[in-house]
Design a protein around this motif. Structure first.
Motif, PDB file in Angstrom:
ATOM      1  N   GLU A 192      27.569  28.751 -16.796  1.00  0.00           N
ATOM      2  CA  GLU A 192      26.315  28.294 -16.203  1.00  0.00           C
ATOM      3  C   GLU A 192      25.493  29.476 -15.708  1.00  0.00           C
ATOM      4  O   GLU A 192      25.997  30.589 -15.620  1.00  0.00           O
ATOM      5  CB  GLU A 192      26.628  27.340 -15.039  1.00  0.00           C
ATOM      6  N   SER A 193      24.219  29.222 -15.355  1.00  0.00           N
ATOM      7  CA  SER A 193      23.392  30.331 -14.847  1.00  0.00           C
ATOM      8  C   SER A 193      24.045  30.936 -13.619  1.00  0.00           C
ATOM      9  O   SER A 193      24.614  30.232 -12.800  1.00  0.00           O
ATOM     10  CB  SER A 193      21.983  29.880 -14.447  1.00  0.00           C
TER      11      SER A 193
ATOM     12  N   HIS B 145      23.124  29.387 -23.842  1.00  0.00           N
ATOM     13  CA  HIS B 145      23.612  28.238 -23.080  1.00  0.00           C
ATOM     14  C   HIS B 145      23.764  27.007 -23.962  1.00  0.00           C
ATOM     15  O   HIS B 145      24.360  26.029 -23.566  1.00  0.00           O
ATOM     16  CB  HIS B 145      22.787  27.989 -21.816  1.00  0.00           C
TER      17      HIS B 145
ATOM     18  N   ALA C  42      35.437  20.848 -18.662  1.00  0.00           N
ATOM     19  CA  ALA C  42      34.299  20.138 -18.080  1.00  0.00           C
ATOM     20  C   ALA C  42      32.980  20.610 -18.690  1.00  0.00           C
ATOM     21  O   ALA C  42      32.106  19.813 -19.006  1.00  0.00           O
ATOM     22  CB  ALA C  42      34.282  20.344 -16.568  1.00  0.00           C
ATOM     23  N   LEU C  43      32.869  21.918 -18.883  1.00  0.00           N
ATOM     24  CA  LEU C  43      31.639  22.489 -19.442  1.00  0.00           C
ATOM     25  C   LEU C  43      31.395  21.945 -20.854  1.00  0.00           C
ATOM     26  O   LEU C  43      30.301  21.502 -21.193  1.00  0.00           O
ATOM     27  CB  LEU C  43      31.752  24.009 -19.480  1.00  0.00           C
TER      28      LEU C  43
ATOM     29  N   ALA D 292      30.226  18.405 -21.201  1.00  0.00           N
ATOM     30  CA  ALA D 292      28.848  18.122 -20.809  1.00  0.00           C
ATOM     31  C   ALA D 292      27.866  18.329 -21.951  1.00  0.00           C
ATOM     32  O   ALA D 292      26.736  17.880 -21.895  1.00  0.00           O
ATOM     33  CB  ALA D 292      28.450  19.016 -19.635  1.00  0.00           C
ATOM     34  N   ALA D 293      28.313  19.021 -23.004  1.00  0.00           N
ATOM     35  CA  ALA D 293      27.398  19.321 -24.110  1.00  0.00           C
ATOM     36  C   ALA D 293      27.113  18.063 -24.919  1.00  0.00           C
ATOM     37  O   ALA D 293      28.015  17.282 -25.213  1.00  0.00           O
ATOM     38  CB  ALA D 293      28.010  20.391 -25.003  1.00  0.00           C
TER      39      ALA D 293
ATOM     40  N   GLU E 228      32.743  12.448 -20.952  1.00  0.00           N
ATOM     41  CA  GLU E 228      32.326  13.504 -20.059  1.00  0.00           C
ATOM     42  C   GLU E 228      33.261  13.574 -18.861  1.00  0.00           C
ATOM     43  O   GLU E 228      33.630  12.557 -18.283  1.00  0.00           O
ATOM     44  CB  GLU E 228      30.898  13.222 -19.604  1.00  0.00           C
TER      45      GLU E 228
ATOM     46  N   PRO F 107      33.177  14.480 -15.296  1.00  0.00           N
ATOM     47  CA  PRO F 107      32.131  14.798 -14.330  1.00  0.00           C
ATOM     48  C   PRO F 107      32.563  15.944 -13.420  1.00  0.00           C
ATOM     49  O   PRO F 107      33.688  15.953 -12.926  1.00  0.00           O
ATOM     50  CB  PRO F 107      31.958  13.510 -13.529  1.00  0.00           C
ATOM     51  N   MET F 108      31.678  16.905 -13.277  1.00  0.00           N
ATOM     52  CA  MET F 108      31.948  18.007 -12.388  1.00  0.00           C
ATOM     53  C   MET F 108      31.135  17.754 -11.134  1.00  0.00           C
ATOM     54  O   MET F 108      29.939  17.526 -11.225  1.00  0.00           O
ATOM     55  CB  MET F 108      31.521  19.306 -13.048  1.00  0.00           C
ATOM     56  N   THR F 109      31.753  17.764  -9.992  1.00  0.00           N
ATOM     57  CA  THR F 109      31.013  17.466  -8.773  1.00  0.00           C
ATOM     58  C   THR F 109      30.285  18.712  -8.301  1.00  0.00           C
ATOM     59  O   THR F 109      30.772  19.823  -8.458  1.00  0.00           O
ATOM     60  CB  THR F 109      31.957  16.978  -7.672  1.00  0.00           C
ATOM     61  N   GLY F 110      29.136  18.508  -7.724  1.00  0.00           N
ATOM     62  CA  GLY F 110      28.394  19.596  -7.118  1.00  0.00           C
ATOM     63  C   GLY F 110      27.866  20.612  -8.100  1.00  0.00           C
ATOM     64  O   GLY F 110      27.862  20.396  -9.302  1.00  0.00           O
ATOM     65  N   GLU F 111      27.407  21.715  -7.541  1.00  0.00           N
ATOM     66  CA  GLU F 111      26.829  22.764  -8.356  1.00  0.00           C
ATOM     67  C   GLU F 111      27.598  24.049  -8.142  1.00  0.00           C
ATOM     68  O   GLU F 111      28.470  24.124  -7.294  1.00  0.00           O
ATOM     69  CB  GLU F 111      25.362  22.951  -7.983  1.00  0.00           C
TER      70      GLU F 111
ATOM     71  N   ARG G  27      35.323  22.266  -7.400  1.00  0.00           N
ATOM     72  CA  ARG G  27      34.745  21.363  -8.394  1.00  0.00           C
ATOM     73  C   ARG G  27      35.785  20.920  -9.420  1.00  0.00           C
ATOM     74  O   ARG G  27      35.461  20.200 -10.360  1.00  0.00           O
ATOM     75  CB  ARG G  27      33.612  22.079  -9.137  1.00  0.00           C
TER      76      ARG G  27
ATOM     77  N   ASP H 233      21.014  23.992 -16.771  1.00  0.00           N
ATOM     78  CA  ASP H 233      22.311  24.259 -17.396  1.00  0.00           C
ATOM     79  C   ASP H 233      22.879  22.980 -18.006  1.00  0.00           C
ATOM     80  O   ASP H 233      22.586  21.891 -17.522  1.00  0.00           O
ATOM     81  CB  ASP H 233      23.291  24.728 -16.317  1.00  0.00           C
TER      82      ASP H 233
ATOM     83  N   ALA I 151      23.726  17.263 -17.995  1.00  0.00           N
ATOM     84  CA  ALA I 151      24.558  16.074 -18.200  1.00  0.00           C
ATOM     85  C   ALA I 151      24.539  15.170 -16.976  1.00  0.00           C
ATOM     86  O   ALA I 151      24.398  13.952 -17.085  1.00  0.00           O
ATOM     87  CB  ALA I 151      25.989  16.491 -18.538  1.00  0.00           C
TER      88      ALA I 151
ATOM     89  N   ARG J 179      22.930  11.408 -16.978  1.00  0.00           N
ATOM     90  CA  ARG J 179      23.794  10.303 -16.588  1.00  0.00           C
ATOM     91  C   ARG J 179      23.128   9.482 -15.486  1.00  0.00           C
ATOM     92  O   ARG J 179      23.131   8.259 -15.491  1.00  0.00           O
ATOM     93  CB  ARG J 179      25.147  10.851 -16.118  1.00  0.00           C
TER      94      ARG J 179
END
Lengths: 325, 330
Positions: free
Chosen positions: A51-52, A215, A255-256, A259-260, A271, A273-277, A293, B192, B197, B201
């Motif tokens: 991720e960034s 990305h 997880a990454l 998400a694609a 998917e 799910p990944m919580t938070g950032e 996460r 990102d 995603a 969702r």
């Protein structure tokens, strides 16, 4: 297929000092890259994904010697690039080139594109003007532009053509390694595929190696032989692209990748799910940086100890406590 | 998914938008026909300059003043003609019935107001109330878009939030008045994959709850394949193909659609050469005869260069339309 690596990266780290707090009295350290280890061989494409803010760009800047590492080494043909100077450094600069994301800002608008393309050659090598013209023409041919175009200015070209100009300029010194930083994200779909095909053709013709930062995971899978997944400045997993995409070992990679979105409606995805950032690199979590996460977090060990890279097989490393035994 | 087949949520018929310049005029939206039903997601796909965003802005009548105007056609929201509304009536429709999410959350939020103030602005216009309840409703809207700690975030300025969070705030503003339709113009290009995603969702969940229709303007085939029910493919201001996602991906009738789909690398599957489309789209005012895609088309013949193909029924049931002469030959 064992080839000698062109570039070897050993325990490479880059930490930045940042002044924070009232009156900037407090100094904090941002660990943009920590203890990276990877190598790249001739004719191979290595992708850095994450991720960034995960340190991909810092890594490429270290390889281009635009920044000096805090610790660790980058070896080019066995020699540390930070000890290079004079002609040695010029040779390195001409053998390791880069193509950047935005073809609108990476090309000087006041320079004829022939001169722009020739610049790395003139700066780094001793060549006469006939040789320069010959090489510019060859570079234009290679990227599919017309030789007459050398007289034109950048504004006369479309985005896709501009990216071709940037590529011509990167390959004119006959580099061995080209760093591609988001090389197609600013382009339209139809133009994007032309440029991706061009990268493949050039690689086949000149045995080029690429380090790709993108990305878009579908593009990564398409172009890369190996991938290195980064999270908060650390490399969490590394391996052959197909192995990593088909059976990700690290929970973050899993997880990454989940998400694609695939451009195929029949492909079902589940998917994770990944919580938070991504947490702030100023206050990275303790232990494994991904644990807050992580969907597979196994308890205290993840929170207190950072995992050591585990070698699954010669081509695959993963840094996760799941593989501790 | 419940659908009332008789009155669609949105019905666009023969919509034409004209842009006039000193050098002449052209149609960035040229004869659009499409419908959107309740709970349905429509994807509008095409390259830059194909007229996607012009289509979106014309639906909410926010076309650039003086430069562009709707020339003919009709836009019906639940049977009501939007083109006949006065500007004041239209203002009520915007936000409360049709909301828009723009591409760049960085620029669509005002940096000098708190998130809460910007969300309540929509309420102030469409459902005014006392300050205290506005704040409570703003917090509620933030909670709906799953912003963590909404009581705290409501007083934050946009610069204090991450990109994904800001896009959620933009989403919160869009859904605050429970619109019937959300138009999302490239909502996730700057995000990102993971944040994208999460965001997509979220939109899907909101759609399942409220039955709103979504129009996605995008060039990302990943979004189209995963989220849309129907697609409209645009080229040079025209709809060249429309139909359900399944049919268009399995069996594209227009060579342009086929080439676009082939140009995108797939996550799984073959690593063969990607399809490319030679050349560039024509310039807006270029005089054209025949099909605008013909000069770039691999399958074009003399008829394609001579005559513009009408909209033809590709599968024989009126559900899959394409503007290509080859449909007739099949």
């Amino acid at each position: 297929m064992i080839k000698t690596p062109i570039l070897e990266v050993e325990n490479l780290s880059k930490h930045f000092e940042v002044q924070t707090g009232i009156f900037k009295r407090e100094t904090k350290i941002v660990k943009a890259a920590t203890d990276l280890n990877f190598h790249i061989s001739e004719g191979e494409t290595l992708a850095l994904v994450g991720e960034s803010g995960c340190g991909k760009t810092t890594t490429t800047r270290l390889l281009l010697k635009l920044q000096t590492p805090t610790a660790g080494r980058v070896l080019y043909d066995g020699q540390d690039i930070n000890t290079l100077n004079g002609q040695g450094l010029k040779t390195y600069r001409s053998k390791v080139q880069a193509v950047f994301q935005d073809p609108w800002s990476s090309i000087n608008p006041r320079v004829r594109i022939g001169d722009f393309i020739a610049e790395p050659l003139i700066v780094n090598e001793k060549v006469d003007s006939n040789e320069v013209d010959r090489r510019v023409n060859a570079a234009l041919d290679a990227v599919g532009l017309r030789r007459q175009d050398a007289r034109k200015f950048p504004h006369e070209f479309s985005g896709g053509q501009r990216q071709r100009i940037a590529i011509a300029s990167a390959i004119i010194t006959r580099p061995r390694l080209v760093i591609l930083d988001e090389p197609v994200s600013g382009l339209d779909v139809s133009i994007r595929s032309q440029i991706i095909n061009l990268f493949k053709d050039l690689q086949a013709e000149y045995a080029l190696s690429y380090i790709l930062v993108a990305h878009d995971l579908a593009t990564t899978r398409y172009l890369a032989d190996r991938v290195a997944v980064m999270y908060l400045g650390q490399m969490v997993e590394q391996g052959n692209t197909d192995d990593v995409f088909d059976a990700p070992a690290h929970p973050y990679t899993e997880a990454l990748l989940s998400a694609a979105l695939s451009a195929d409606p029949t492909e079902k995805r589940t998917e994770i799910p990944m919580t938070g950032e991504v947490p702030s690199p100023l206050n990275p979590p303790s232990g494994c940086a991904f644990h807050p996460r992580c969907h597979k977090c196994i308890g205290d060990i993840c929170k207190t100890q950072s995992p050591v890279p585990f070698l699954q097989d010669p081509n695959r490393t993963v840094s996760c406590h799941l593989y501790d035994q | 998914m419940t659908q009332t087949q008789d009155t669609p949520l949105l019905e666009v018929k023969d919509l034409r938008v004209e842009i006039s310049t000193k050098a002449g005029s052209f149609y960035p939206v040229n004869g659009h026909n499409f419908t959107l039903n309740k709970g349905e997601t429509l994807g509008i796909v095409g390259e830059s300059g194909s007229g996607k965003s012009m289509t979106a802005t014309s639906l909410v009548r926010l076309l650039p003043k003086h430069a562009a105007k709707v020339k003919s056609g009709s836009i019906k929201l639940e049977g009501r003609e939007l083109l006949d509304l006065s500007e004041a009536e239209m203002r009520k429709v915007r936000g409360s019935e049709i909301a828009m999410i723009l591409q760049d959350p960085q620029t669509s939020l005002n940096p000098s107001f708190t998130v809460g103030e910007q969300i309540s602005e929509a309420f102030r216009l469409h459902a005014p109330g006392p300050k205290k309840t506005m704040r409570a409703r703003a917090i509620d809207a933030l909670r709906k878009v799953k912003v963590a700690a909404p009581e705290h975030r409501v007083d934050c300025y946009p610069n204090e939030l991450s990109g994904g969070m800001r896009q959620r705030v933009v989403g919160a503003i869009a859904i605050s008045c429970e619109p019937k339709i959300i138009i999302a113009d490239e909502p996730t290009t700057s995000l990102d994959v993971t944040v994208q995603a999460q965001y997509l969702r979220l939109l899907k969940e909101l759609q399942d709850d409220t039955g709103m229709g979504i129009i996605f303007i995008t060039h990302d085939f990943g979004i189209v394949a995963n989220l849309c029910h129907k697609i409209v493919v645009m080229y040079f201001g025209r709809i060249v193909e429309s139909g359900s996602v399944e049919r268009i991906f399995a069996n594209p009738a227009h060579p342009y659609t086929e080439a676009l789909i082939g140009a995108v690398p797939k996550l799984r599957g073959h690593k063969g050469r990607l399809t490319t489309i030679k050349g560039q789209p024509p310039a807006p005012m270029e005089p054209l005869q025949g099909c605008p895609f013909a000069p770039r088309c691999e399958k074009a013949d003399s008829r394609c260069f001579a005559e513009l193909p009408p909209t033809l029924d590709a599968d024989g049931d009126g559900e899959h339309l394409a503007s290509c002469w080859r449909v007739l030959d099949q």
